[in-house]
Design a protein around this motif. Sequence first.
Motif, short mmCIF file in Angstrom:
data_model
loop_
_atom_site.label_atom_id
_atom_site.label_comp_id
_atom_site.label_asym_id
_atom_site.label_seq_id
_atom_site.Cartn_x
_atom_site.Cartn_y
_atom_site.Cartn_z
N LEU A 11 26.91 -40.22 19.30
CA LEU A 11 27.76 -41.23 18.66
C LEU A 11 27.22 -41.48 17.27
N VAL A 12 28.07 -41.26 16.25
CA VAL A 12 27.68 -41.51 14.86
C VAL A 12 28.75 -42.36 14.18
N SER A 13 28.35 -43.04 13.12
CA SER A 13 29.31 -43.72 12.25
C SER A 13 29.38 -42.95 10.94
N ASP A 14 30.16 -43.45 10.00
CA ASP A 14 30.28 -42.74 8.72
C ASP A 14 28.95 -42.68 7.97
N ALA A 15 28.14 -43.72 8.13
CA ALA A 15 26.84 -43.76 7.45
C ALA A 15 25.96 -44.79 8.12
N GLY A 16 24.69 -44.47 8.26
CA GLY A 16 23.73 -45.42 8.78
C GLY A 16 23.71 -45.48 10.30
N THR A 17 23.27 -46.62 10.82
CA THR A 17 23.10 -46.81 12.25
C THR A 17 24.42 -47.24 12.88
N PRO A 18 24.91 -46.53 13.88
CA PRO A 18 26.16 -46.92 14.54
C PRO A 18 26.08 -48.33 15.11
N LEU A 19 27.24 -48.98 15.20
CA LEU A 19 27.42 -50.33 15.74
C LEU A 19 27.01 -51.44 14.77
N VAL A 20 26.35 -51.11 13.64
CA VAL A 20 26.02 -52.14 12.66
C VAL A 20 27.20 -52.26 11.70
N SER A 21 28.10 -53.19 11.97
CA SER A 21 29.36 -53.34 11.25
C SER A 21 30.23 -52.09 11.37
N ASP A 22 30.09 -51.36 12.46
CA ASP A 22 30.86 -50.15 12.72
C ASP A 22 31.27 -50.12 14.18
N PRO A 23 32.26 -49.30 14.53
CA PRO A 23 32.70 -49.21 15.93
C PRO A 23 31.60 -48.63 16.83
N GLY A 24 31.81 -48.76 18.14
CA GLY A 24 30.90 -48.13 19.09
C GLY A 24 30.44 -49.00 20.23
N SER A 33 26.88 -32.00 23.57
CA SER A 33 28.12 -31.29 23.90
C SER A 33 29.21 -31.58 22.89
N ALA A 34 29.27 -32.82 22.40
CA ALA A 34 30.26 -33.23 21.41
C ALA A 34 29.77 -34.47 20.70
N ILE A 35 30.33 -34.73 19.53
CA ILE A 35 29.93 -35.89 18.73
C ILE A 35 31.13 -36.81 18.54
N CYS A 36 30.97 -38.07 18.92
CA CYS A 36 31.99 -39.09 18.70
C CYS A 36 31.76 -39.66 17.30
N ALA A 37 32.77 -39.55 16.45
CA ALA A 37 32.61 -39.90 15.04
C ALA A 37 33.70 -40.86 14.59
N GLU A 38 33.32 -41.80 13.73
CA GLU A 38 34.29 -42.76 13.20
C GLU A 38 35.35 -42.05 12.37
N ASP A 39 34.94 -41.15 11.50
CA ASP A 39 35.85 -40.35 10.68
C ASP A 39 35.41 -38.89 10.81
N THR A 40 36.17 -38.11 11.57
CA THR A 40 35.74 -36.73 11.84
C THR A 40 35.67 -35.89 10.57
N ARG A 41 36.51 -36.18 9.58
CA ARG A 41 36.46 -35.42 8.33
C ARG A 41 35.14 -35.63 7.62
N HIS A 42 34.72 -36.89 7.56
CA HIS A 42 33.45 -37.22 6.91
C HIS A 42 32.29 -36.58 7.66
N THR A 43 32.30 -36.71 8.99
CA THR A 43 31.21 -36.17 9.79
C THR A 43 31.17 -34.65 9.72
N ARG A 44 32.33 -34.02 9.69
CA ARG A 44 32.37 -32.55 9.59
C ARG A 44 31.71 -32.08 8.28
N GLN A 45 31.97 -32.81 7.20
CA GLN A 45 31.35 -32.46 5.92
C GLN A 45 29.83 -32.64 5.98
#
Length: 276
Positions: A85-98, A35-47
């Motif tokens: 749930l995504v991060s800017d790169a790689g697996t979420p929660l590994v040195s990233d929020p979430g 339904s929606a994607i939770c993203a650390e940086d929406t600009r990066h994820t949109r690209q």
Amino acid sequence: MSSPARPGTLHVIATPIGNLGDLSPRALDTLRAVSAICAEDTRHTRQMLAHYGLERPLVALHEHNEEQLAEKLVARLQAGESLGLVSDAGTPLVSDPGFRLVRAARAAGIAVSPVPGACAFVAALSVAGLPSDRLVFEGFLPAKGNARRERLAPLATETRTLAFYESAHRIEETLADMATIFGGQRRAVIARELTKLFETVLDGTLEALQARVAADPNQRKGEFVVLVAGAGEDEDARIVEGRRLYAKLGEHLPPSTAAKLAAELSGAPRKALYGS
């Protein structure tokens, strides 16, 4: 086969760390279906989504708002929405929020499902040639020198392989601190820009790697994983402790004085500490 995005489920989705060809078909299907994607940086994820021809509703979720948003997102999941749930790169929660959202979802009895994929330190470990059966992942070290050395000091006697993330503007200082605390002859690997055009993987002693990075500006660009071999069983415990003390005392005393005191307290030869 079940739907890629189940109602009322939080999907934790790994994305590429560089090469966009590394997104799995399952991850792509799940991103398309939630339904929606939770993203650390929406600009990066949109690209990133645009590269795959996707356009999905995005929710900015980062370290500054995660605690406040978690309750609202859990309510959406309880109402039957599926979220990614995504991060800017790689697996979420590994040195990233979430983790706060995941914890809140699990506490509410909501299904949390991983969609595995790329992870930078795992990719680096796979090509490093260092022992990989036991590992300590430390993520990013503190930015300030004193705090960074305080974090490194207790790891001097750690026998497991050590894994760190580091940025371009701190890689030189971090390697210098590692050489001081772990000893310049400790083996290490620097993996830079993994899966990207200018990917490099360098191995050698910390002393040699420090010199190579200092001499080549290209090796000070990009994103880094630093892997350090654990303390060998044959490494003199007195020297390891002496280096730890030397690093700590060196924050407040001249190098020669710090080395003298560290040698006296640890029983290690002074020459093994000063200029190590």
